[in-house]
Design an enzyme around this catalytic site. Sequence first.
Site, short mmCIF file in Angstrom:
data_model
loop_
_atom_site.label_atom_id
_atom_site.label_comp_id
_atom_site.label_asym_id
_atom_site.label_seq_id
_atom_site.Cartn_x
_atom_site.Cartn_y
_atom_site.Cartn_z
N LYS A 95 24.74 41.13 36.03
CA LYS A 95 25.70 41.72 36.68
C LYS A 95 24.08 42.31 38.41
O LYS A 95 24.56 42.62 39.26
CB LYS A 95 26.37 41.53 37.25
N LYS A 143 29.16 50.06 45.39
CA LYS A 143 29.80 50.45 44.33
C LYS A 143 28.19 49.97 42.83
O LYS A 143 28.11 50.43 42.07
CB LYS A 143 31.32 50.18 44.13
N LEU A 151 40.03 45.05 36.41
CA LEU A 151 39.83 46.37 36.89
C LEU A 151 38.40 47.10 37.78
O LEU A 151 37.70 46.70 38.35
CB LEU A 151 40.39 47.44 35.72
N PRO A 152 39.46 47.69 38.56
CA PRO A 152 38.21 48.21 39.53
C PRO A 152 36.90 48.72 38.57
O PRO A 152 36.47 49.01 39.15
CB PRO A 152 38.40 49.05 40.04
N THR A 157 33.97 45.02 36.88
CA THR A 157 32.21 44.97 36.97
C THR A 157 32.52 47.24 36.71
O THR A 157 32.78 47.12 37.32
CB THR A 157 31.83 45.24 38.18
P1 NAD Z 1 41.11 45.57 43.16
O1 NAD Z 1 41.18 46.52 43.42
O2 NAD Z 1 41.70 44.32 43.86
O3 NAD Z 1 42.00 44.71 42.17
C1 NAD Z 1 41.66 45.92 41.02
C2 NAD Z 1 43.89 45.75 40.07
O4 NAD Z 1 43.72 46.59 39.16
C3 NAD Z 1 44.51 46.82 41.08
O5 NAD Z 1 46.20 45.79 41.90
C4 NAD Z 1 45.43 47.78 40.48
O6 NAD Z 1 46.47 48.00 41.21
C5 NAD Z 1 44.86 47.35 39.37
N1 NAD Z 1 44.69 48.10 37.86
C6 NAD Z 1 44.37 49.31 38.79
N2 NAD Z 1 44.37 50.31 36.99
C7 NAD Z 1 45.48 49.65 36.21
C8 NAD Z 1 45.74 49.64 35.17
N3 NAD Z 1 45.42 51.34 34.27
N4 NAD Z 1 46.44 48.92 34.53
C9 NAD Z 1 46.74 48.08 35.31
N5 NAD Z 1 46.35 47.71 37.04
C10 NAD Z 1 45.69 48.28 37.83
O7 NAD Z 1 39.45 44.85 42.59
P2 NAD Z 1 39.11 43.22 43.07
O8 NAD Z 1 38.48 43.15 44.21
O9 NAD Z 1 40.12 42.11 41.67
O10 NAD Z 1 37.64 44.27 41.62
C11 NAD Z 1 37.89 43.65 40.25
C12 NAD Z 1 36.97 44.47 39.66
O11 NAD Z 1 36.40 42.99 40.17
C13 NAD Z 1 36.24 44.97 39.87
O12 NAD Z 1 35.16 45.66 39.29
C14 NAD Z 1 35.39 44.80 41.09
O13 NAD Z 1 33.99 45.19 41.72
C15 NAD Z 1 34.69 43.76 40.33
N6 NAD Z 1 34.04 41.99 41.44
C16 NAD Z 1 35.27 41.92 42.52
C17 NAD Z 1 34.33 40.83 43.49
C18 NAD Z 1 35.52 40.59 44.54
O14 NAD Z 1 34.74 40.59 45.82
N7 NAD Z 1 36.11 41.92 45.30
C19 NAD Z 1 33.26 40.62 43.31
C20 NAD Z 1 33.14 40.16 41.61
C21 NAD Z 1 33.46 41.50 41.31
#
Ligand code: NAD
Length: 291
Positions: A169, A244, A65-66, A94
Site C-alpha cells: 500500500k 498520511k 480505523l484511522p 492503512t
Molecule cells: P474515518 O475517519 O471516516 O473513519 C474512521 C472511524 O473509526 C470513525 O468513524 C471513528 O469514529 C472510528 N474510530 C476511531 N477510533 C475508534 C475506536 N477506538 N473504536 C471504534 N471506532 C473508532 O476514516 P476512513 O476514511 O473511513 O479511513 C479509514 C482507514 O482507511 C484509514 O486508515 C485510511 O487511511 C484508510 N483509507 C481511506 C480511504 C479513503 O478514501 N477515505 C481510502 C483508502 C484507505
Amino acid sequence: MARIGFIGLGNMGGGMAANLAKAGHDVRAFDLSAEAMARAKAAGCLPVADAAQAAQGAQAVVTMLPAGAHVAEVYETAVFGAADTGAVLIDCSTIDVDTARRVAEAARAKGLHPVDAPVSGGIAAANAGALTFMVGGSDAAFAKAQPFLDDMGKAVIHAGKSGAGQAVKMCNNMLLGATMIATCEAFALAEKMGLDLQTFYDVASVSSGQNWSMTTYCPVPGVGPETPADRGYQGGFAAALMLKDLRLAMQAAAAVDADVPMGAQAAELYARFVESGAGATDFSGIIRTLQ
Ligand code: NAD
C-alpha cells in the site's frame, strides 16, 4: 453465513460493513460515533455497545480505523480478550508496517489468525464493494480472510507475510502521490505554454506520459472522465490522507535505508498543501498550487 465483528464505521468502514450485511452475514458493528452506528444499523448491521462485544463469538473481526495507534488500542483493550480462538482478524486500516507486524504477532500468540488488508479505492469503491485488498499474513489466515474480503472487493491479492499488505500500500501510494504531482505539473506547463488542455490530454493519454492520475483521475476540470476536479475538488481522496500515506512511506523508507527522492518531494509538497488549509479537499487539487 458468518458472524462478523466490524469496528470503525467511518467513510470507508460504513460501506464495507453494509456490503458484508448485504452478503447475508450477521454483522455486529461498533464505532465511537453514534451517527456512524445509526448508519450501520440502517444498512442492516446490528449495533453493539463496544468493540469487545463486536469481537465476541465472531468468525472474523474487521477493523477500519484511522491509524496504527487506534488499531493497537482496539486489539489490545478489546479484541484480544474477547475473540474466539481461531477467529480471523482482518485489519483494513492503512497503518505503519511495524504496528501491523507487532499486533499480528500478538494476535498469533493468542491463537488468532491476523491479516493486514489495506485497500485501494476510495469511498465510492467501498460503497460499491469494488475495493482492491492487498493482504499480508500466513497462508492459513489469508484463506480464512479471503471469502469476507471477496464480499467487499473486486480484487484480493496475497502480498506476503504480516506487514506485506501495508508495505505494498505504501509503495503504491508513494507512486500515486508522485505521479499526481507530475501530472499536475505537466498540465500547468501545457496551459502556460498556451496549449489547449483537452488536446494535451488527447495526446498524452495515448502516449508515453499516460498514467492513472491522468486518465482515471484527471486533475483538470472538464478534461477526461468525471473526477473530483469537476466538483471543485470536493469528495474523493482527501489530501490529508495522501499526506498520511506519504509519511508512512517515508517512515518505512528510513527504516530500510531506501532512497526515495521523488516520494520525499511529494511528501513535502503535500505537507505544504495540507498546511495551507486544503487537507479535507481532494488530493488532485494540488494542481491549483502550480497553475
Ligand atoms: P474515518 O475517519 O471516516 O473513519 C474512521 C472511524 O473509526 C470513525 O468513524 C471513528 O469514529 C472510528 N474510530 C476511531 N477510533 C475508534 C475506536 N477506538 N473504536 C471504534 N471506532 C473508532 O476514516 P476512513 O476514511 O473511513 O479511513 C479509514 C482507514 O482507511 C484509514 O486508515 C485510511 O487511511 C484508510 N483509507 C481511506 C480511504 C479513503 O478514501 N477515505 C481510502 C483508502 C484507505
